[in-house]
Design a protein around this motif. Structure first.
Motif, PDB file in Angstrom:
ATOM      1  N   ALA A  20      38.787  81.002  50.808  1.00 46.30           N
ATOM      2  CA  ALA A  20      37.680  80.240  51.708  1.00 46.30           C
ATOM      3  C   ALA A  20      38.515  79.909  53.116  1.00 46.30           C
ATOM      4  N   SER A  21      37.588  79.622  53.978  1.00 49.18           N
ATOM      5  CA  SER A  21      38.005  79.203  55.253  1.00 49.18           C
ATOM      6  C   SER A  21      38.927  78.159  55.325  1.00 49.18           C
ATOM      7  N   SER A  22      40.158  78.212  55.611  1.00 50.89           N
ATOM      8  CA  SER A  22      41.323  77.062  55.582  1.00 50.89           C
ATOM      9  C   SER A  22      42.504  77.639  56.361  1.00 50.89           C
ATOM     10  N   LEU A  44      37.701  83.707  57.657  1.00 51.56           N
ATOM     11  CA  LEU A  44      38.831  83.034  58.183  1.00 51.56           C
ATOM     12  C   LEU A  44      38.654  81.587  58.620  1.00 51.56           C
ATOM     13  N   LYS A  45      39.781  80.889  58.985  1.00 47.27           N
ATOM     14  CA  LYS A  45      39.651  79.593  59.479  1.00 47.27           C
ATOM     15  C   LYS A  45      38.878  79.521  60.647  1.00 47.27           C
ATOM     16  N   SER A  46      38.135  78.446  60.611  1.00 42.94           N
ATOM     17  CA  SER A  46      36.828  78.159  61.344  1.00 42.94           C
ATOM     18  C   SER A  46      37.206  78.127  62.884  1.00 42.94           C
ATOM     19  N   VAL A  47      36.478  78.570  63.823  1.00 40.90           N
ATOM     20  CA  VAL A  47      36.599  78.276  65.236  1.00 40.90           C
ATOM     21  C   VAL A  47      35.784  76.913  65.047  1.00 40.90           C
ATOM     22  N   LEU A 132      28.628  80.104  58.820  1.00 38.65           N
ATOM     23  CA  LEU A 132      28.281  78.907  59.707  1.00 38.65           C
ATOM     24  C   LEU A 132      28.617  77.815  58.730  1.00 38.65           C
ATOM     25  N   ASN A 133      29.690  77.299  59.008  1.00 30.56           N
ATOM     26  CA  ASN A 133      30.083  75.779  58.360  1.00 30.56           C
ATOM     27  C   ASN A 133      29.231  74.773  59.107  1.00 30.56           C
ATOM     28  N   ILE A 134      28.246  74.062  58.792  1.00 33.25           N
ATOM     29  CA  ILE A 134      27.380  73.183  59.421  1.00 33.25           C
ATOM     30  C   ILE A 134      27.495  71.843  58.860  1.00 33.25           C
ATOM     31  N   VAL A 169      25.417  80.419  55.417  1.00 30.33           N
ATOM     32  CA  VAL A 169      25.581  79.198  55.813  1.00 30.33           C
ATOM     33  C   VAL A 169      26.088  78.300  54.773  1.00 30.33           C
ATOM     34  N   LYS A 170      27.448  77.468  55.070  1.00 31.47           N
ATOM     35  CA  LYS A 170      28.097  76.716  54.320  1.00 31.47           C
ATOM     36  C   LYS A 170      27.578  75.304  54.596  1.00 31.47           C
ATOM     37  N   PHE A 171      27.074  74.501  53.726  1.00 31.24           N
ATOM     38  CA  PHE A 171      26.433  73.294  53.745  1.00 31.24           C
ATOM     39  C   PHE A 171      27.212  72.285  52.592  1.00 31.24           C
ATOM     40  N   PHE A 217      42.622  67.824  48.717  1.00 33.51           N
ATOM     41  CA  PHE A 217      42.594  69.001  47.803  1.00 33.51           C
ATOM     42  C   PHE A 217      41.549  68.593  46.644  1.00 33.51           C
ATOM     43  N   SER A 218      40.884  69.345  46.297  1.00 28.59           N
ATOM     44  CA  SER A 218      39.753  69.221  45.111  1.00 28.59           C
ATOM     45  C   SER A 218      40.551  69.206  43.896  1.00 28.59           C
ATOM     46  N   SER A 219      39.587  68.618  43.050  1.00 27.02           N
ATOM     47  CA  SER A 219      40.249  68.774  41.442  1.00 27.02           C
ATOM     48  C   SER A 219      39.420  69.667  40.411  1.00 27.02           C
ATOM     49  N   SER A 245      31.510  77.287  45.797  1.00 22.99           N
ATOM     50  CA  SER A 245      32.997  76.649  46.368  1.00 22.99           C
ATOM     51  C   SER A 245      32.933  75.236  45.881  1.00 22.99           C
ATOM     52  N   THR A 246      34.027  74.757  46.175  1.00 18.93           N
ATOM     53  CA  THR A 246      34.664  73.428  45.458  1.00 18.93           C
ATOM     54  C   THR A 246      35.129  73.308  43.983  1.00 18.93           C
ATOM     55  N   GLY A 247      36.560  72.991  43.970  1.00 19.81           N
ATOM     56  CA  GLY A 247      36.897  72.668  42.436  1.00 19.81           C
ATOM     57  C   GLY A 247      37.318  73.856  41.548  1.00 19.81           C
ATOM     58  N   ILE A 248      37.087  75.260  42.249  1.00 18.27           N
ATOM     59  CA  ILE A 248      37.630  76.345  41.557  1.00 18.27           C
ATOM     60  C   ILE A 248      38.944  76.626  41.386  1.00 18.27           C
ATOM     61  N   LEU A 267      37.794  80.149  46.977  1.00 24.11           N
ATOM     62  CA  LEU A 267      39.067  79.638  46.580  1.00 24.11           C
ATOM     63  C   LEU A 267      39.781  78.973  47.705  1.00 24.11           C
ATOM     64  N   CYS A 268      40.107  77.695  47.523  1.00 23.19           N
ATOM     65  CA  CYS A 268      40.973  76.968  48.746  1.00 23.19           C
ATOM     66  C   CYS A 268      41.857  76.161  48.028  1.00 23.19           C
ATOM     67  N   SER A 269      41.610  75.091  47.671  1.00 21.74           N
ATOM     68  CA  SER A 269      42.776  74.004  47.008  1.00 21.74           C
ATOM     69  C   SER A 269      43.820  74.608  46.207  1.00 21.74           C
ATOM     70  N   THR A 270      42.982  75.769  45.185  1.00 22.35           N
ATOM     71  CA  THR A 270      44.050  76.348  44.243  1.00 22.35           C
ATOM     72  C   THR A 270      45.097  77.018  44.857  1.00 22.35           C
TER      73      THR A 270
HETATM   74  C1  LIG Z   1      43.420  72.213  54.492  1.00 22.32           C
HETATM   75  C2  LIG Z   1      42.062  72.827  54.380  1.00 22.32           C
HETATM   76  C3  LIG Z   1      41.464  73.249  55.591  1.00 22.32           C
HETATM   77  C4  LIG Z   1      40.223  73.629  55.639  1.00 22.32           C
HETATM   78  N1  LIG Z   1      39.411  74.167  56.779  1.00 22.32           N
HETATM   79  C5  LIG Z   1      38.293  74.635  56.632  1.00 22.32           C
HETATM   80  C6  LIG Z   1      37.654  75.340  57.721  1.00 22.32           C
HETATM   81  O1  LIG Z   1      38.223  75.488  58.869  1.00 22.32           O
HETATM   82  N2  LIG Z   1      36.539  75.837  57.799  1.00 22.32           N
HETATM   83  C7  LIG Z   1      35.594  75.531  56.753  1.00 22.32           C
HETATM   84  O2  LIG Z   1      34.538  75.772  56.600  1.00 22.32           O
HETATM   85  N3  LIG Z   1      36.146  74.909  55.502  1.00 22.32           N
HETATM   86  C8  LIG Z   1      37.522  74.429  55.493  1.00 22.32           C
HETATM   87  N4  LIG Z   1      37.895  74.079  54.341  1.00 22.32           N
HETATM   88  C9  LIG Z   1      37.092  73.570  53.348  1.00 22.32           C
HETATM   89  C10 LIG Z   1      37.457  74.825  52.206  1.00 22.32           C
HETATM   90  O3  LIG Z   1      37.053  76.088  52.806  1.00 22.32           O
HETATM   91  C11 LIG Z   1      36.475  74.665  50.944  1.00 22.32           C
HETATM   92  O4  LIG Z   1      35.275  74.653  51.163  1.00 22.32           O
HETATM   93  C12 LIG Z   1      36.939  73.257  50.275  1.00 22.32           C
HETATM   94  O5  LIG Z   1      38.268  72.950  50.286  1.00 22.32           O
HETATM   95  C13 LIG Z   1      36.321  73.163  49.004  1.00 22.32           C
HETATM   96  O6  LIG Z   1      37.019  74.448  48.110  1.00 22.32           O
HETATM   97  P1  LIG Z   1      38.445  73.976  47.119  1.00 22.32           P
HETATM   98  O7  LIG Z   1      37.577  72.925  46.110  1.00 22.32           O
HETATM   99  O8  LIG Z   1      38.549  75.261  46.352  1.00 22.32           O
HETATM  100  O9  LIG Z   1      39.443  73.415  48.047  1.00 22.32           O
HETATM  101  C14 LIG Z   1      39.335  73.494  54.436  1.00 22.32           C
HETATM  102  C15 LIG Z   1      39.845  72.784  53.370  1.00 22.32           C
HETATM  103  C16 LIG Z   1      41.197  72.409  53.310  1.00 22.32           C
HETATM  104  C17 LIG Z   1      41.814  71.781  52.201  1.00 22.32           C
END
Ligand SMILES: Cc1cc2nc3c(=O)[nH]c(=O)nc-3n(C[C@H](O)[C@H](O)[C@H](O)COP(=O)(O)O)c2cc1C
Length: 329
Positions: A20-22, A44-47, A132-134, A169-171, A217-219, A245-248, A267-270
């Motif tokens: 996931a974007s981060s 990619l990390k969002s602009v 698009l992260n809106i 679109v991410k919402f 971080f998510s759980s 997305s979220t919590g995976i 995946l992000c938090s994990t």
């Molecule tokens: C440190 C951090 C930075 C993040 N940066 C972005 C970002 O730049 N753009 C975005 O769309 N989401 C961002 N997110 C959200 C993640 O992409 C993801 O949607 C969210 O953390 C839920 O997923 P998870 O439960 O696997 O963490 C970020 C999350 C974290 C924890």
């Protein structure tokens, strides 16, 4: 031999695990590390639209203090924007050269204004798709929910006018009609949706009596609010790719989301908490599951437990704890 391949936004992925974007996708080195760990694609990390505006405001006020003349304002605005965008364009270009997996650009936005023209630059740089992260936080009590939803659609429509690559679109989960929202996004050209984003949420520090940021971080328990909507939307809005997305946090969570109808999982938090090695463990879990149930490919179980495919779809709609409590002694 199990086949983990899937498609997402019309792209071919070797497996349904997407970073996931981060901050973990903000440099080429990290993206290469993710590919080596076995990830199927990266966002990619969002602009940030907000980030660009902030930089502009900061530079302008600094210059005003230095008694610079007002014409400088336009120049600074242009320079700052170009600089931020140039860095992101370089990231896309270099990532595309360095890895074989799909690279999805991400824009964090709240308005359908001038910035939408930047999207074309990301396509030209080689992005395989745009996410698009809106996120719009309504605080005006008179604002109608339809107007808020329309804002999401307007952003999507504006970006769609600029690019030919797929747009998703991410919402967030806080919409009054999520199935309707997904359908409108699909109807206005979204190839996919990411359900759901997770945002900074406020907490209160009782030691200092101040507002504080909560855990970022998510759980693993957070998977549940996504699961319901993946199960419902995948059945009710045909032909839209869902990225759960979220919590995976583990392979079982990935399997559950695919059973509910997700095309991929983000995946992000994990990754932050367990490192990129978690990808191998997840793939092993998916492999073991497929072997146990004799599934040869992801399509063999995708959506098998979605709303329309289970004998009692009402289970997805159940929202009260009545039965739980009536069963308790
Ligand atoms: C440190 C951090 C930075 C993040 N940066 C972005 C970002 O730049 N753009 C975005 O769309 N989401 C961002 N997110 C959200 C993640 O992409 C993801 O949607 C969210 O953390 C839920 O997923 P998870 O439960 O696997 O963490 C970020 C999350 C974290 C924890």
């Amino acid at each position: 031999m199990a086949n983990f391949e899937t498609t997402y936004l019309g792209l071919n992925l070797k497996n349904p695990l997407v970073a996931a974007s981060s901050g973990l996708t903000s440099s080429v080195d990290k993206i290469v590390e993710l590919e080596n760990a076995g990830i199927g694609a990266v966002v990619l990390k969002s602009v940030f639209e907000e980030q660009i505006n902030h930089e502009v405001t900061g530079m302008i006020s600094k210059n005003m203090q230095n008694n610079s003349y007002p014409e400088a304002e336009d120049y600074i605005k242009g320079y700052t924007r170009d600089n931020t965008i140039r860095k992101h364009i370089e990231l896309i270009e270099e990532a595309k050269k360095a890895v074989k997996i799909p690279v999805i650009a991400s824009i964090n936005c709240i308005s359908a204004t001038e910035w939408t023209t930047f999207a074309k630059e990301f396509q030209n740089a080689g992005a395989d798709a745009i996410e698009l992260n809106i996120f719009y936080l309504p605080t005006d009590r008179n604002e109608k929910s339809g107007v808020v939803e329309q804002l999401y659609i307007d952003v999507l429509k504006k970006v769609k006018l600029e690019v030919s690559i797929p747009v998703s679109v991410k919402f967030g989960v806080h919409h009054s009609n999520i199935v309707g929202m997904a359908e409108k996004l699909k109807g206005n050209g979204a190839a996919g949706i990411v359900m759901f984003n997770r945002f900074y949420e406020p907490d209160i520090n009782l030691d200092t009596l101040e507002l504080a940021a909560s855990e970022v971080f998510s759980s693993p328990a957070d998977i549940r609010r996504t699961l319901r909507w993946v199960g419902l939307v995948s059945s009710m809005v045909p032909k839209i790719d869902i990225a759960a997305s979220t919590g995976i946090h583990d392979g079982n969570a990935v399997i559950k989301q695919i059973l509910a109808g997700a095309q991929v999982t983000q995946l992000c938090s994990t990754l932050y908490m367990n490192g990129t090695g978690v990808v191998t463990q997840m793939m092993t879990d998916i492999y073991e599951f497929m072997k146990k149930w004799n599934f040869k490919k992801i399509e063999d179980f995708r959506g098998r437990l979605s709303y329309k495919n289970i004998p009692d779809p009402m289970l997805y709609e159940r929202s009260q704890f009545m039965k739980y409590f009536s069963n308790k002694k």
